[in-house]
Write an enzyme that holds these catalytic residues in place. Structure first.
Site: not given
Ligand code: VG1
Ligand code: CO
Length: 543
Positions: A22, A113-114, A126, A277, A279, A281-282, A363-365, A376, A496
């Site tokens: 990225r 992604s995000h 990726k 998000d 892409d 996946d979230r 995941e927590e994200s 995901k 984080r």
């Protein structure tokens, strides 16, 4: 059509992070940057000659140009076939599915992604392996190595391919097959879930708001939720993928998706709301009057997945990334399932899924997924929720209340400090690392530390090790603080801090999160000296 060999020289910093390479879009667009990385990728997988790959992206700025370059380089390298999503679009989970369904040699997903998109924002690449999952560390390390010795790359000189037209065409000897990005993915969802049960939900007046955040899931969500399942037209908003995601951060969390939070807390709240998000996946799950934390969502899905046809036989086991709350562990313990704790990033779930040790992971994200793909999957999580609600007839809020009564509640928040000076952030964590052994027994903000360590992971399937995966501090009573630096940012460092505490007392289950976690937050700040060292009085993002 001429094959050109272009001389180049290694470019520093082409090291994939938590999820692909990225960088700032302009850096990616600079001469030879993308080409070097792709040539290094070919080298790292033993050449692209004779191989079949999947290619698509989240539609962000430079997605279309990058796709044309990669196709020309695949053709120059003698690839047998590239399966491309129409207009070079594919959500990350849809790409993972195509790689698996079509048994390809892997795939390339163009996404950061995000992270925001645009000429002054971020771009990313990726690589996913033939199992459909993000390349493991051993492969990304090889790619990085190759970027450090690339001296030339091969590319065809030709006009652009029209990626809007479905069907097969050729570039040199390489077949380029342009496919509908939604069709195979939608078919997979129909196999996993009871679409009739979800249709009944909507025909009974159940209301939905799905915010695609101007990113890639718009077409998927419209086709599945509105056209197939009967959600009212207009339920899916911001459904047109835009190169700059409408100027926003396509990150489904209470800050970036604030309008959705305001909506569910207001008088016109729908029964269910969700966002995904860049892409796809979230996922973010909300209900009337409630925002479900991703860690809780994972636990609820683990507890109820058997209500959906694809999981009716139960789950082999579950896995979560280390900073994710331990809510899912409690479900696993109660049901006699194995629970695994992995480092941050989906690549660490791949072996567990491939070996059949786990069925669900998260995941927590805001990432949740299962063994249906190796990524995901945002829309999948939404459909599993809808399938469960269709079966139980409960609201989102009542589902959470029942879950907390059964398992207790893991109050959770994550504090992000963005764009910190990299050296300063690293030094802060180095210092903390050195002090970890001495923390046990000390108290901070009234909280006594019981143990502190740095997380390292040994993959139980192949024995590979991942070191330095986050600093953990455990407090008396079960609370925890975790510190790590992000591996997906493109500017300075992002710290984080993950904070949680477990509450069983029935009268505390709906206490305000900020109140329950106040001491842990204060203790975590004090232990690392965040304010003193960074000058930041508050985090930039709280999720
Ligand atoms: C973040 C999240 C991590 C996620 C990764 C990729 O990584 O914390 O859980 O797997 O993004 O997600 P980091 O290193 O910045 O904390 V995605 O949807 O941005 O590909
Ligand atoms: Co993503």
């Amino acid at each position: 059509m001429e094959k050109l060999t272009i001389q180049t020289h290694p470019i520093a910093g082409q090291k994939p992070g938590t999820s692909g390479l990225r960088k700032k879009t302009r850096e990616f667009m600079s001469p030879h940057y993308l080409e070097n990385f792709i040539q290094a990728l070919w080298a790292a997988i033993g050449g692209v000659a004779g191989k079949t790959l999947v290619l698509g992206g989240d539609g962000r700025y430079f997605n279309d140009r990058a796709a044309q370059v990669i196709l020309r380089m695949a053709a120059a390298g003698g690839a047998a076939k590239v399966i491309v999503g129409q207009n070079a679009l594919l959500s990350t989970p849809a790409a993972s599915n195509l790689i698996r369904q079509r048994k390809t040699d892997g795939g390339i997903i163009l996404s950061a992604s995000h992270n925001p998109g645009g000429p002054d924002a971020d771009f990313g690449v990726k690589f996913n392996t033939p199992n459909g999952g993000p390349a493991p560390e051993e492969v990304t390390a090889r790619i990085h190595q190759e970027t450090q010795r690339v001296t030339s790359y091969s590319i065809l000189e030709t006009r652009d391919i029209d990626l809007s037209r479905l069907g097969a065409t050729r570039l040199g000897r390489t077949v380029i097959e342009i496919v509908d990005p939604v069709a195979d993915y939608a078919a997979l969802m129909a196999r996993l879930f009871d679409f009739d049960a979800i249709r009944r939900l909507f025909s009974g007046g159940f209301t939905l708001r799905y915010d695609a955040m101007h990113a890639v899931t718009g077409p998927y969500a419209k086709a599945i939720l509105e056209d197939t399942l009967g959600a009212a037209p207009g339920s899916v908003i911001n459904a047109e993928p835009q190169p700059d995601f409408g100027g926003g951060h396509p990150d489904p969390n209470p800050i970036r998706a604030k309008p959705l939070v305001d909506l569910v807390m207001g008088p016109d709240a729908p029964d269910f709301a969700a966002a995904s998000d860049g892409d796809g996946d979230r996922n973010m799950i909300l209900g009337r009057g409630i925002v479900v934390t991703p860690s809780d969502s994972l636990a609820v899905l683990a507890a109820n997945a058997h209500l959906a046809p694809g999981y009716k036989g139960g789950l082999a086991g579950v896995a979560r990334s280390m900073p994710t709350s331990r809510a899912v562990d409690r479900v696993a313990a109660a049901r006699g399932m194995d629970a695994y704790e992995t480092p941050t990033g989906w690549k660490f779930f791949g072996n567990l899924l491939d070996a059949g040790r786990v069925t669900l992971c998260g995941e927590e994200s805001a990432g949740t997924g299962s063994d249906h793909v190796r990524e995901k999957d945002g829309l999948w999580a939404v459909l599993l929720w809808l399938n469960i609600l269709g079966e139980t007839g409960l609201s989102v809020a009542d589902t959470m209340r029942a879950h907390w009564r059964a398992f207790g509640r893991d109050f959770y928040t994550r504090h992000d400090y963005e764009a910190l000076d990299k050296a300063l952030a690293e030094e802060m964590l180095d210092d903390l690392r050195a002090r970890l052994p001495a923390l046990a027994g000390q108290s901070f903000a009234g909280r006594r530390v019981t143990s502190a360590d740095e997380f390292a992971y040994v993959d139980p399937v192949d024995g590979s090790r991942a070191e330095r995966q986050g600093l953990r501090v455990h407090f008396e009573g079960g609370a925890r603080a975790v510190y790590r630096l992000s591996g997906t940012g493109t500017e300075g460092a992002t710290l984080r801090v993950y904070l949680e505490d477990h509450v069983d007392a029935p009268d505390r289950l709906e206490a305000p999160v900020a109140e329950v976690l106040a001491d842990v937050i204060a203790a975590a700040g004090e232990i690392a000296g965040i304010a003193a060292r960074t000058g930041r009085r508050a985090p930039d993002v709280k999720t």
